[in-house]
Structures are given as C-alpha cells and as structure tokens.
Design a protein around this motif. Structure first.
Motif, short mmCIF file in Angstrom:
data_model
loop_
_atom_site.label_atom_id
_atom_site.label_comp_id
_atom_site.label_asym_id
_atom_site.label_seq_id
_atom_site.Cartn_x
_atom_site.Cartn_y
_atom_site.Cartn_z
N TYR A 271 0.87 -1.17 0.00
CA TYR A 271 0.00 0.00 0.00
C TYR A 271 0.91 1.22 0.00
N GLY A 272 1.02 1.87 -1.14
CA GLY A 272 1.93 3.01 -1.24
C GLY A 272 1.30 4.12 -2.03
N ILE A 273 1.38 5.35 -1.50
CA ILE A 273 0.73 6.47 -2.18
C ILE A 273 1.35 6.68 -3.56
N THR A 274 0.68 7.47 -4.39
CA THR A 274 1.16 7.69 -5.76
C THR A 274 2.54 8.35 -5.69
N GLY A 275 3.46 7.84 -6.50
CA GLY A 275 4.81 8.42 -6.55
C GLY A 275 5.69 8.02 -5.39
N SER A 276 5.31 6.95 -4.67
CA SER A 276 6.11 6.56 -3.51
C SER A 276 7.21 5.57 -3.88
N VAL A 411 -11.30 -2.31 -1.74
CA VAL A 411 -11.81 -2.35 -0.37
C VAL A 411 -11.69 -3.76 0.22
N LYS A 412 -11.92 -4.76 -0.64
CA LYS A 412 -11.83 -6.14 -0.15
C LYS A 412 -10.40 -6.51 0.22
N THR A 413 -9.44 -6.05 -0.58
CA THR A 413 -8.04 -6.34 -0.28
C THR A 413 -7.64 -5.66 1.02
N PHE A 414 -8.05 -4.41 1.18
CA PHE A 414 -7.66 -3.68 2.39
C PHE A 414 -8.30 -4.31 3.62
N HIS A 415 -9.51 -4.80 3.43
CA HIS A 415 -10.18 -5.49 4.53
C HIS A 415 -9.39 -6.73 4.93
N ALA A 416 -8.93 -7.46 3.91
CA ALA A 416 -8.11 -8.65 4.18
C ALA A 416 -6.81 -8.26 4.90
N GLN A 418 -6.48 -5.59 6.90
CA GLN A 418 -6.86 -5.22 8.27
C GLN A 418 -7.05 -6.45 9.14
N ASN A 419 -7.56 -7.52 8.54
CA ASN A 419 -7.80 -8.76 9.28
C ASN A 419 -6.56 -9.60 9.44
N GLY A 420 -5.48 -9.16 8.81
CA GLY A 420 -4.25 -9.93 8.92
C GLY A 420 -4.13 -11.07 7.92
N HIS A 421 -5.10 -11.21 7.02
CA HIS A 421 -5.00 -12.29 6.02
C HIS A 421 -3.91 -11.99 4.99
N VAL A 422 -3.82 -10.73 4.62
CA VAL A 422 -2.79 -10.31 3.67
C VAL A 422 -2.02 -9.17 4.33
N PRO A 423 -0.87 -9.46 4.92
CA PRO A 423 -0.16 -8.39 5.63
C PRO A 423 0.15 -7.21 4.71
N ALA A 424 0.02 -5.99 5.25
CA ALA A 424 0.25 -4.80 4.44
C ALA A 424 1.64 -4.24 4.71
N VAL A 425 2.27 -3.76 3.64
CA VAL A 425 3.54 -3.07 3.73
C VAL A 425 3.27 -1.68 3.20
#
Ligand SMILES: Nc1ncnc2c1ncn2[C@@H]1O[C@H](COP(=O)(O)OP(=O)(O)OP(=O)(O)O)[C@@H](O)[C@H]1O
Ligand SMILES: [Zn+2]
Length: 780
Positions: A271-276, A411-416, A418-425
């Motif tokens: 999850y990275g903002i535009t131009g990151s 939204v579904k990916t972010f939900h996953a 948040q639930n720890g199913h797909v860790p976010a970097v």
C-alpha cells in the motif's frame, strides 16, 4: 494393466476422458501437462494429460492414447493445477480453461513427425500413426526413444495486419464507399489481420484496400503491438544503477524478500501512495527472485502500462530474459512466447497483462499485480476470471510470493489486510522532494453553459502562462452524450440498445458506446423527421474545443481518449509530446489517470467528478475515489507543488472530504460501514445471474418466469438472498432484453449451487442466454 490417464480435450465437447497408456510406448513417456493425440469417435483430438486415474470408466470402451505431441510436457504441473482450480470455480471443464489459455496453434491435432530409421517414410502424419499396426508402432517407439522421431513444429507464421495510419477525417472521395468502410472498420477495431478484414467486408474490399495502401492511409505489416515489443528489445541496456532506496522502501524490501525466501505461498499488500516508488520495489524484488533461481511475473492492468513496466524491467534487469506478453499482440507472437516460456529452463521475467498468468512459467517465485484495484484484472468475456484470485491460487500452489500494489487498494483487499490475512507493507511518503498536491472542490452549480467554472479557467490560464502543464479529465468521450430534438423532445437512441447515441463531431456520426452502432450525422430526427438538435452534456471532444477558446491561442492542447488513440503510435506520440513539454494541456478520459509520470504537471482539473458517483452500483464510491486519487497523483510529481480542482454539483457530499485529504483510510472506514450495513462484500459473496433473450422471442417472458421461480426456490432452500430478476439498468443491448438477478450469500459454493440448480430446472432453450458473474464489477 497399463496406466490410465485423464485427458482434457482441447476442442468441443472439452470433456475430460480416460484413456489407457498404449503398450507400444514406455510408461515414462506419459506425464502430467503433456499434449498427446487421442482417438475421439472416428477422428483424432489433441488432449492434455491432467492426471492419472485408478478405475477404468464404466459402460464404455476404454481406448488408448495414440502418441505424444512432444517430449517435454508443454505445461508444467502448476499450469495444470491452476486450470483445474479455475475450472472448478467457474463450473466448467478443465479442457475449456486450457483451450482458452493455450494458443490455437498448440491445440491442433493436425500434426506431422519427422522420422529416420527402419523403412518408414521420412514424414508421418497423425493419421498415418492412427492407421498403424502395433508392430509398426513398437518400432516407432524405439525411434522415439532414440530421438529419431520428432514432432515437426509448425512455427507460428506472422500474418499481415492492416494498420490505420491516419486519424479521421480521411482524405477520400465522398463516393469511395468501400474505402470508407475499411477505414471505419479499422478505426473501430484497431489493427486486424488482413485475412480477417477481407473476410468481414463485402467483395471488392481487396482492391479498395490496395488503393488505401498506395495512398499511405493504411499500412500492411506486423501489428503495432509486435513492433513496439521488438523496438523495446532492441534498446541497448547498460548495467543497472539502483537509486538509493528510501527508508520505507528498504523496510518494504526487507519484509517482502524474507517472505519470498520462505517459499510458502504468502501474499503482501504493498500500500503506497502515488509516486512513492512502488515500481522500483517490484523490480528490485524481481532481481532478488531471479538470483534465487526462480522466475518473476509482473502484471499491469493495461497494455500501455505493461509496455512501460517492460521497458523499466529491461533497463533494471540486464542480463535476464524479460518477456512482454499481452492481448494486443498477434496470435503468432503469443504462440512463440508460450513456447519460449515452456521451453526455457533458466529463470525469466514475464511482464504482461492478466492473461500472462496462464503462461507455463516453470518455477515462479514472485507474482506482482500493480494497481491491484484496477477492474481490468477481471475478465468477463470467454473465460471468466479475476486475475487476483488466479494469482493467489498460483502463489499458494507454487510457494511464490504474491504482491498486490496500489495507492487505493480494493476495499476487499484492504479489509483482508486489516484482518491480517494479507499483511500490508506501507509506503506513505513520496520519493524525493515531491509532495501530494492540494485538492480543492469547485462548485459547478452556478454554471449553466460551460463545462468549466471560472475558477478552473483562471487556474488553467495561470498554469499555462507560467509555462507549466495541466491535465483535465472528463470521463466521457465524444462531443455530446445526448442529442435532444427540440421539435419533439426526444433524444436519439440506439435502435439495438436502451442507451442514447453519443455525438462524435470529428467523425460526423452518432455512435452507440455499447454496441458500436453508428449513424451518419446530420440526419433527420428518427421520431419526428425534423433536424433541430440540441447537444446535451459534454464529452472530451467538446471540452477540447472549449479549452481552445478560453486559453491563450498559442497553447498546444492534446486529447487522449479511446477515439484519439485508436492507433497505438498515436497514443505513444501523445504521451511523448506531453512528457517532453511540447504541449501544455492534456484533456482525456480516465486513460490518463493511470501510472504515467509527467513531472511538469502542476494542475489537474476533474471536470465532472459526479459522473461515476451516481452509477447504480455498490462500488460506485470506491471506483470514483480510486479514480480521483489516481488522477490527483499526476499533479506535482516534479519539483513544483501541484494543485487539483474537483468540479462537482454536489459539494455537500461527505465523500469529498476524504478525497480532499487524500485519506484512503478514512474513505475505507466510511465505505466499510456502508457495506456492513447493506451486506455487500466483503461482508457477503455476490453473484449476478445475467439472463437475456431476443426482443421478438415470444416465449421470452414465460421462460424467464420459469427461471425466476427456479432461482428463487433454490435460493430460499439454501439461505441465499435473491434480488430480482429485474430488468438490467441497460434493459436492452444489441437487440436483446436483459435481466439481472443478484444473489447474496455467505460463501461461493451456495451461489454456484443455486445457479447450477436453476440452470438444471429451467432448461435453457437456444434463445435464452444465461450466465453467472461471480463477484461482478459492473452492474449495468
Ligand atoms: N529510491 C528512489 N530514489 C530516487 N528516485 C526514485 C526512488 N524510487 C523511485 N524513484 C523514482 O520516482 C519516480 C516514481 O516512482 P514509481 O514510479 O516507482 O512510483 P509509484 O509508487 O509506482 O507511483 P504510481 O503509483 O504513481 O505509479 C520514478 O521516476 C522513479 O524512478
Ligand atoms: Zn447500441
């Protein structure tokens, strides 16, 4: 007893049949993923071996496989497993999946072998083999084992394509009907094979085509997509110079490299903002993956983005084989790529669009989906699939790391996440000095006549005068979306679809954006015969015209939409002219929102931000938010700060506050609450049953009623909520009446069962078409 194999037919009926391995060949010849010749009825068919079988089929004669079509299986176990899992999900056969992903040239049973030895002829066809006695086959088997019998690979032949060289209006005589037909055809479809073109048009097209070629309006040759790839491969690449990575990039790399190293099929949301600097991270990961002896698959949602990613990958990964694969390439090109991927043993990089997932990459270690929220990852024609899910299955089956990258995750990916199913970097800072732009709302309510508010016009003028660049997005092509007849008060509709025709001024036509139906314009009103029209609303063509009026006369304005970029060279030309600063203003549809890096842009104007928000679709807000953030992300990527103006007629809507703050997470929280309240994904599984029948089919209503009953009964029995069937928002398309039934359930399996049962109970006649769209993206 000899071994039994399950073999998937690569042609109708696409069934999986059981065959016995013949005694003539040693058992090791037969392996999963191998293509083979098998008898089917009185003929021969190409099959793919998908697994072994213990029990012979009952009630029918067991036949033997005839001969392998290759020494090494074309498909590896991962490709076969992937097809099997998709088949199960979509309620279709493995053969159907394989037939959609294997290029046509590799599905044919018309095959020849070169033979040296005994007294065999030097070339044997598949039919010759079928006619042989077992003694002869056994002698052949010896030759096969010694490598003295080989399949003759028919190398995919490059076909001639007809390519449009000039945009309309075309300099041809008004009476040149055939020539005009060819030009229109090519403008609608892009480059097509010459054979197909001549087959689709009436007699006499051949001579007309020659005339057009002579005059330079049409060229004959490789399709532009193939040329582009060749050009990229000719680029001289020097050693990679990696920039110094930011703290966030370094942390992201460390985490994901470790996950990749565990080889146990994990996933990460980047999850990275535009131009990151996400792209840089993918490429560095790919290098890491290659060095560990595994291949990397990098996907982009669109061809233009895939090409750009391919170029960057070639630059950063010199010395590695980097392949570009996408749907605009010619069948011959794709077939060669398929063979190449199947044959190479060293790790490679495959860059492409969604279909590249189905290449038989041997040992994948990394699968990246850039802009993972993009709807192009879902395919709705022929084979239905969501590339994100397919990639996830592939990652688990092969122990690869799946990376989903986005500034505005689904939204579904972010939900996953948040639930720890797909860790976010996370990458929350832009690279270097650039900052996210200021976003302001512009109230459009006072504006009656112009698509641009005075504030926007002022800002555009200032930007141009300061020598900077501006982007204006209007997500609607053409001149005006509706033609209103002042005499009878009707708007002109498509005769085949329940939608209005869009006026395209430069082409002098009214065009249906859904089926392509076109009418010459001016024309008398179909309802009253008058010709007194008022164009309603604006499209990009009109906006371009308005801008030319309000900006200083020397301003160079470019337009980028589906009409202006029918020719691939034109798209690249536009991008080049704008990035080089030759033009100051770029007008276009959402095409310009994605991925492109224009450091000179300091102003972005969103002309009609309400357009997408009012769609009859539970994802309307999500889609609009993603689009606005993406397009805002085009501003201020260089040294100068950026400004974004969002024009709306509904400035009080709470939705805008998240856009103004670039606050994905606040948007997400609000959206999630709504989804929870109304039971939409991720809180339920959704499927859309689409039914349609021809307008004039008399049994239509009755047949639909039967189907409705079956759907409702079955849904009730399984605790699935069924809404409808009701007429679809686009109630008629291409002359067919359309109905939707929305199914909501807790799991996919019950949705599939309801559909399967309904299908069974309401026998579908030829006229009624029925399809199941799991997790629909469009509700139209
Ligand atoms: N560590 C770095 N140091 C210097 N420049 C970098 C670094 N990382 C990336 N860049 C450059 O910054 C620009 C933006 O990076 P990149 O395209 O990777 O961002 P992105 O997150 O993919 O953006 P978007 O989502 O908007 O497409 C590129 O020109 C890239 O070459
Ligand atoms: Zn139409």
């Amino acid at each position: 007893m000899s071994a039994l194999w399950k073999a998937a037919l690569l042609r109708p009926p696409f069934a999986t049949l059981t065959y016995a391995a013949p005694a003539s060949l040693p058992g090791e010849v037969w392996r999963v993923g191998l293509r083979a010749l098998a008898p089917l009825g009185k003929s021969l068919a190409a099959v793919v071996l998908v697994g072994q079988e213990q029990v012979p089929p009952e009630g029918c004669e067991l036949r033997e496989l005839l001969w392998p079509l290759e020494r090494e299986p074309l498909l590896g176990q991962p490709a076969v497993d992937l097809a099997a899992s998709l088949a199960e999900r979509q309620l279709i056969s493995v053969g159907q999946v394989l037939a959609s992903v294997i290029p046509a040239g590799l599905r044919s049973a018309v095959m020849r072998f070169s033979v040296t030895g005994f007294d065999f002829p030097s070339v044997l066809s598949a039919r010759d083999l079928a006619a042989m006695e077992s003694g002869a086959l056994q002698r052949l088997a010896m030759l096969w084992a010694q490598g003295r019998m080989r399949p003759i690979e028919r190398s995919a032949r490059d076909e001639d394509y007809a390519i449009l060289k000039i945009d309309p209006p075309w300099p041809i005589r008004p009476g040149a009907v055939r020539q005009s037909e060819i030009l229109e055809y090519l403008h609608e479809r892009g480059a097509v094979s010459k054979t197909l073109l001549l087959k689709s048009l009436p007699k006499g097209a051949d001579a007309a085509l020659r005339g057009l070629v002579k005059r330079g309006l049409v060229a004959i040759g490789l399709p532009p997509a193939d040329q582009e790839d060749e050009a990229a491969c000719a680029v001289d690449v020097s050693g990679p110079v990696w920039p110094e990575f930011t703290v966030e990039q370094t942390a992201a790399l460390a985490d994901m490299t470790a996950a990749m190293g565990q080889r146990n099929g994990q996933a990460r949301l980047l999850y990275g903002i535009t131009g990151s600097g996400k792209t840089m991270v993918y490429l560095r990961m790919a290098e890491e993956c290659l060095s560990s002896g595994r291949s990397a698959i990098l996907l982009a949602p669109e061809v233009a983005l895939a090409c750009s990613l391919h170029r960057q990958a070639r630059e950063r990964l010199p010395g590695w084989r980097v392949l570009l694969v996408h749907g605009y390439q010619s069948p011959a090109k794709r077939e060669r790529a398929f063979r190449e991927v199947a044959a190479v043993r060293e790790p490679i990089v495959v860059v492409g669009t969604r279909s590249a997932l189905f290449l038989p990459v041997r040992r994948p270690g990394l699968i990246v989906l850039d802009e993972e929220h993009d709807e192009s990852y879902k395919q709705d024609e022929r084979l239905n699939y969501q590339a994100k899910e397919v990639a996830w299955v592939l990652a688990r089956q092969t122990g690869s790391l799946l990376v989903l990258g986005s500034a505005t995750p689904d939204v579904k990916t972010f939900h996953a996440a948040q639930n720890g199913h797909v860790p976010a970097v996370r990458l929350m800072q832009r690279v270097g000095e650039s900052r996210l732009p200021e976003v302001e709302l512009v109230d459009l309510r006072a504006e009656r006549s112009s698509p641009l508010a005075p504030l926007s016009v002022q800002a555009l003028r200032e930007t141009v005068q300061a020598g900077e660049q501006a982007i204006i997005m209007l997500n609607r092509r053409g001149y005006a979306p509706l033609m209103y007849c002042l005499d009878c008060g009707q708007t002109v509709k498509c005769p085949e679809c329940s939608v209005g025709l869009t006026f395209h001024r430069s082409r002098g036509r009214l065009i249906c954006h859904y089926c392509g139906h076109a009418e010459e314009f001016p024309m008398p009103c179909p309802s009253c015969g008058a010709a007194n029209y008022l164009p309603l609303g604006e499209g990009t063509e009109q906006l371009e015209e308005v801008l030319a009026h309000v900006l200083p006369p020397e301003t160079a304005i470019l337009r980028m939409d589906r009409d202006s970029t029918r020719r691939q060279e034109r798209l690249e030309e536009i991008l080049r002219e704008f990035s080089s600063g030759k033009a100051q203003v770029l007008v276009g549809t959402q095409m310009l929102s994605k991925g492109h890096h224009f450091p000179g842009v300091t102003l972005v104007v969103v002309a009609d931000a309400d357009l997408g928000l009012n769609m009859p679709d539970y994802r309307a807000a999500e889609r609009t938010f993603q689009l606005l953030v993406q397009v805002s992300g085009r501003a201020g990527r260089g040294e100068k700060p950026g400004r974004v103006l969002v024009q709306t007629r509904d400035p009080g809507n709470e939705f805008w506050s998240h856009v103004l703050a670039h606050d994905y997470q606040a948007f997400y929280a609000q959206e999630l609450e709504l989804r929870r309240r109304y039971g939409y994904p991720p809180f339920s599984r959704l499927a859309l049953v689409r039914a349609s029948y021809p307008l004039n089919w008399e049994q239509g209503a009755q047949t639909l009623a039967k189907l409705t009953q079956a759907l409702r009964d079955e849904a009730a029995a399984r605790g699935v909520r069924a809404l409808g069937p009701a007429p679809a928002p686009i109630a008629m398309l291409r002359g067919r009446k359309r109905f939707h039934c929305l199914l909501k359930a807790a799991d996919w399996q019950s949705l599939r069962s309801v559909f399967a049962k309904a299908h069974e109970l309401a026998p579908v006649g030829g006229e009624l078409r029925l399809s199941l769209d799991l997790d629909p993206l469009s509700m139209l």
